[in-house]
Design a protein around this motif. Structure first.
Motif, PDB file in Angstrom:
ATOM      1  N   LYS A  40       0.856  -1.186   0.000  1.00 21.90           N
ATOM      2  CA  LYS A  40       0.000   0.000   0.000  1.00 21.90           C
ATOM      3  C   LYS A  40       0.887   1.228   0.000  1.00 21.90           C
ATOM      4  CE  LYS A  40      -0.653  -0.786   4.904  1.00 21.90           C
ATOM      5  NZ  LYS A  40      -1.572  -1.087   5.956  1.00 21.90           N
ATOM      6  N   ASN A  41       0.445   2.260  -0.670  1.00 19.94           N
ATOM      7  CA  ASN A  41       1.181   3.514  -0.738  1.00 19.94           C
ATOM      8  C   ASN A  41       0.655   4.403   0.376  1.00 19.94           C
ATOM      9  OD1 ASN A  41       1.779   6.357  -1.671  1.00 19.94           O
ATOM     10  ND2 ASN A  41       2.944   5.142  -3.143  1.00 19.94           N
ATOM     11  N   ASN A  42       1.477   4.629   1.392  1.00 18.59           N
ATOM     12  CA  ASN A  42       1.068   5.393   2.569  1.00 18.59           C
ATOM     13  C   ASN A  42       1.970   6.587   2.790  1.00 18.59           C
ATOM     14  OD1 ASN A  42      -0.938   3.641   3.247  1.00 18.59           O
ATOM     15  ND2 ASN A  42       0.022   2.868   5.101  1.00 18.59           N
ATOM     16  N   THR A  43       1.454   7.563   3.524  1.00 17.15           N
ATOM     17  CA  THR A  43       2.309   8.607   4.053  1.00 17.15           C
ATOM     18  C   THR A  43       2.975   7.983   5.264  1.00 17.15           C
ATOM     19  OG1 THR A  43       0.821  10.326   3.296  1.00 17.15           O
ATOM     20  CG2 THR A  43       2.399  10.935   5.010  1.00 17.15           C
ATOM     21  N   VAL A  44       4.273   7.768   5.174  1.00 17.97           N
ATOM     22  CA  VAL A  44       4.995   7.025   6.200  1.00 17.97           C
ATOM     23  C   VAL A  44       5.548   7.956   7.263  1.00 17.97           C
ATOM     24  CG1 VAL A  44       6.897   5.436   6.607  1.00 17.97           C
ATOM     25  CG2 VAL A  44       5.604   5.277   4.497  1.00 17.97           C
ATOM     26  N   ILE A  45       6.296   8.946   6.848  1.00 18.58           N
ATOM     27  CA  ILE A  45       6.950   9.873   7.761  1.00 18.58           C
ATOM     28  C   ILE A  45       6.648  11.277   7.271  1.00 18.58           C
ATOM     29  CG2 ILE A  45       9.164  10.647   8.679  1.00 18.58           C
ATOM     30  CD1 ILE A  45       8.460   7.780   9.532  1.00 18.58           C
ATOM     31  N   SER A  47       5.397  14.007   5.351  1.00 17.41           N
ATOM     32  CA  SER A  47       4.710  14.062   4.064  1.00 17.41           C
ATOM     33  C   SER A  47       5.323  13.095   3.055  1.00 17.41           C
ATOM     34  CB  SER A  47       4.762  15.492   3.521  1.00 17.41           C
ATOM     35  OG  SER A  47       6.109  15.862   3.315  1.00 17.41           O
ATOM     36  N   VAL A  48       6.241  12.231   3.513  1.00 21.97           N
ATOM     37  CA  VAL A  48       6.895  11.286   2.607  1.00 21.97           C
ATOM     38  C   VAL A  48       5.970  10.096   2.359  1.00 21.97           C
ATOM     39  CG1 VAL A  48       8.874   9.754   2.285  1.00 21.97           C
ATOM     40  CG2 VAL A  48       9.192  11.943   3.422  1.00 21.97           C
ATOM     41  N   ARG A  49       5.673   9.862   1.087  1.00 23.66           N
ATOM     42  CA  ARG A  49       4.841   8.709   0.709  1.00 23.66           C
ATOM     43  C   ARG A  49       5.757   7.592   0.234  1.00 23.66           C
ATOM     44  NH1 ARG A  49      -0.327   9.225   0.900  1.00 23.66           N
ATOM     45  NH2 ARG A  49      -0.779   7.519  -0.525  1.00 23.66           N
ATOM     46  N   SER A  50       5.403   6.383   0.608  1.00 22.22           N
ATOM     47  CA  SER A  50       6.199   5.235   0.206  1.00 22.22           C
ATOM     48  C   SER A  50       5.341   3.988   0.216  1.00 22.22           C
ATOM     49  CB  SER A  50       7.368   5.040   1.179  1.00 22.22           C
ATOM     50  OG  SER A  50       8.120   3.902   0.819  1.00 22.22           O
ATOM     51  N   ASN A  51       5.817   2.984  -0.500  1.00 20.94           N
ATOM     52  CA  ASN A  51       5.162   1.688  -0.432  1.00 20.94           C
ATOM     53  C   ASN A  51       5.485   1.040   0.903  1.00 20.94           C
ATOM     54  OD1 ASN A  51       4.022   1.856  -2.956  1.00 20.94           O
ATOM     55  ND2 ASN A  51       5.672   0.756  -3.956  1.00 20.94           N
ATOM     56  N   VAL A  52       4.446   0.613   1.603  1.00 17.04           N
ATOM     57  CA  VAL A  52       4.595  -0.181   2.815  1.00 17.04           C
ATOM     58  C   VAL A  52       4.207  -1.595   2.404  1.00 17.04           C
ATOM     59  CG1 VAL A  52       3.797  -0.561   5.173  1.00 17.04           C
ATOM     60  CG2 VAL A  52       4.036   1.783   4.299  1.00 17.04           C
ATOM     61  N   GLN A  53       5.140  -2.531   2.588  1.00 14.81           N
ATOM     62  CA  GLN A  53       4.922  -3.897   2.130  1.00 14.81           C
ATOM     63  C   GLN A  53       4.710  -4.825   3.320  1.00 14.81           C
ATOM     64  OE1 GLN A  53       7.598  -4.943  -1.310  1.00 14.81           O
ATOM     65  NE2 GLN A  53       8.730  -3.233  -0.423  1.00 14.81           N
ATOM     66  N   LEU A  54       3.749  -5.699   3.198  1.00 17.67           N
ATOM     67  CA  LEU A  54       3.537  -6.730   4.200  1.00 17.67           C
ATOM     68  C   LEU A  54       4.316  -7.955   3.738  1.00 17.67           C
ATOM     69  CD1 LEU A  54       2.105  -7.643   6.790  1.00 17.67           C
ATOM     70  CD2 LEU A  54       0.217  -8.436   5.338  1.00 17.67           C
ATOM     71  N   LEU A  55       5.354  -8.299   4.512  1.00 14.64           N
ATOM     72  CA  LEU A  55       6.232  -9.415   4.162  1.00 14.64           C
ATOM     73  C   LEU A  55       6.158 -10.474   5.253  1.00 14.64           C
ATOM     74  CD1 LEU A  55       9.262  -7.237   3.014  1.00 14.64           C
ATOM     75  CD2 LEU A  55       7.589  -8.378   1.552  1.00 14.64           C
ATOM     76  N   GLN A  56       6.295 -11.728   4.843  1.00 16.69           N
ATOM     77  CA  GLN A  56       6.197 -12.837   5.800  1.00 16.69           C
ATOM     78  C   GLN A  56       7.453 -13.694   5.721  1.00 16.69           C
ATOM     79  OE1 GLN A  56       2.401 -14.932   6.229  1.00 16.69           O
ATOM     80  NE2 GLN A  56       3.515 -16.848   5.868  1.00 16.69           N
ATOM     81  N   ASN A  57       8.014 -14.024   6.902  1.00 20.61           N
ATOM     82  CA  ASN A  57       9.191 -14.890   6.910  1.00 20.61           C
ATOM     83  C   ASN A  57       8.762 -16.366   6.916  1.00 20.61           C
ATOM     84  OD1 ASN A  57       8.633 -15.673   9.593  1.00 20.61           O
ATOM     85  ND2 ASN A  57      10.219 -14.353  10.463  1.00 20.61           N
ATOM     86  N   PRO A  58       9.703 -17.289   6.764  1.00 22.92           N
ATOM     87  CA  PRO A  58       9.347 -18.710   6.687  1.00 22.92           C
ATOM     88  C   PRO A  58       8.662 -19.259   7.943  1.00 22.92           C
ATOM     89  CG  PRO A  58      11.587 -18.376   5.904  1.00 22.92           C
ATOM     90  CD  PRO A  58      11.126 -17.079   6.486  1.00 22.92           C
ATOM     91  N   HIS A  59       8.782 -18.561   9.059  1.00 22.65           N
ATOM     92  CA  HIS A  59       8.149 -18.993  10.312  1.00 22.65           C
ATOM     93  C   HIS A  59       6.730 -18.459  10.456  1.00 22.65           C
ATOM     94  CE1 HIS A  59      11.997 -20.624  11.547  1.00 22.65           C
ATOM     95  NE2 HIS A  59      12.545 -19.464  11.250  1.00 22.65           N
ATOM     96  N   GLY A  60       6.268 -17.697   9.464  1.00 26.56           N
ATOM     97  CA  GLY A  60       4.909 -17.170   9.483  1.00 26.56           C
ATOM     98  C   GLY A  60       4.771 -15.798  10.113  1.00 26.56           C
ATOM     99  N   TYR A  61       5.868 -15.211  10.602  1.00 23.98           N
ATOM    100  CA  TYR A  61       5.802 -13.861  11.181  1.00 23.98           C
ATOM    101  C   TYR A  61       5.681 -12.839  10.048  1.00 23.98           C
ATOM    102  CZ  TYR A  61       7.335 -15.970  15.540  1.00 23.98           C
ATOM    103  OH  TYR A  61       7.423 -16.742  16.666  1.00 23.98           O
TER     104      TYR A  61
END
Length: 148
Positions: A40-45, A47-61
Motif C-alpha cells: 500500500k502507498n502510505n504517508t509514512v513519515i 509528508s513522505v509517501r512510500s510503499n509499505v509492504q507486508l512481508l512474511q518470513n518462513p516462520h509465518g511472522y
C-alpha cells in the motif's frame, strides 16, 4: 522490482523503543518485493509517501516494511541468501545500535553492479519499530492530575 524516489522532509526517524536516531526521511524509497503479501502507498513519515509492504518470513511472522537507502542500524550475524524477500539480495538482521531492538534488515546485492551502485544495498525497516522524531510530542499526554 520497481524503484521510485520520494519527497523531502526535515525531520529524523528514530527507534520507537529508545529514541536513537536511525535515518533521514529523505532516504526512504520504494523498492517492491515480488514476495509482498500486500503493498500500500502510505504517508509514512511526515509528508513522505512510500510503499509499505507486508512481508512474511518462513516462520509465518509478518512485518510491515519500508525500504530505506541508508540507516545507522547495526547489522548482526552472517549474510543469508535463502528466504530473501528481494531476489538477488542477501540479508542480515539489523538492530538499533543503542537498545538492540530488532528494527529490520540490511540487504545487499549478491552480485553488485560496478556501473550502477544505486541499489547495491538498502535497508528494510519494520514500520511499527520506527517513529518520526517530530511526532513524539503528539504521543505524550499529561495526566489529568498534573493539569492546572
Amino acid at each position: 522490482m520497481r524503484e521510485e524516489s520520494l519527497g523531502e522532509n526535515n525531520s529524523i526517524v528514530i527507534c520507537r523503543h529508545c529514541g536513537h536516531d536511525l535515518f533521514d526521511p529523505q532516504d526512504i524509497f520504494s523498492f517492491e518485493s515480488p514476495g509482498s503479501l500486500q503493498t500500500k502507498n502510505n504517508t509514512v513519515i511526515g509528508s513522505v509517501r512510500s510503499n509499505v509492504q507486508l512481508l512474511q518470513n518462513p516462520h509465518g511472522y509478518q512485518f510491515e516494511v519500508v525500504t530505506v537507502r541508508h540507516s545507522i542500524c547495526a547489522p548482526q550475524g552472517t549474510w543469508h541468501s535463502s528466504h530473501s524477500w528481494f531476489p538477488g539480495y542477501s540479508w542480515k538482521i539489523c538492530l538499533c545500535p543503542t537498545c538492540h531492538t530488532h528494527i529490520g534488515w540490511i540487504f545487499k546485492k549478491v552480485k553488485p553492479s560496478e556501473e550502477d551502485t544505486t541499489n547495491n544495498s538498502f535497508f528494510g525497516l519494520i514500520l511499527d519499530r520506527i517513529l518520526e522524531e517530530s511526532s513524539i510530542s503528539q504521543l505524550l499526554v499529561t495526566p489529568k492530575s498534573y493539569r492546572v
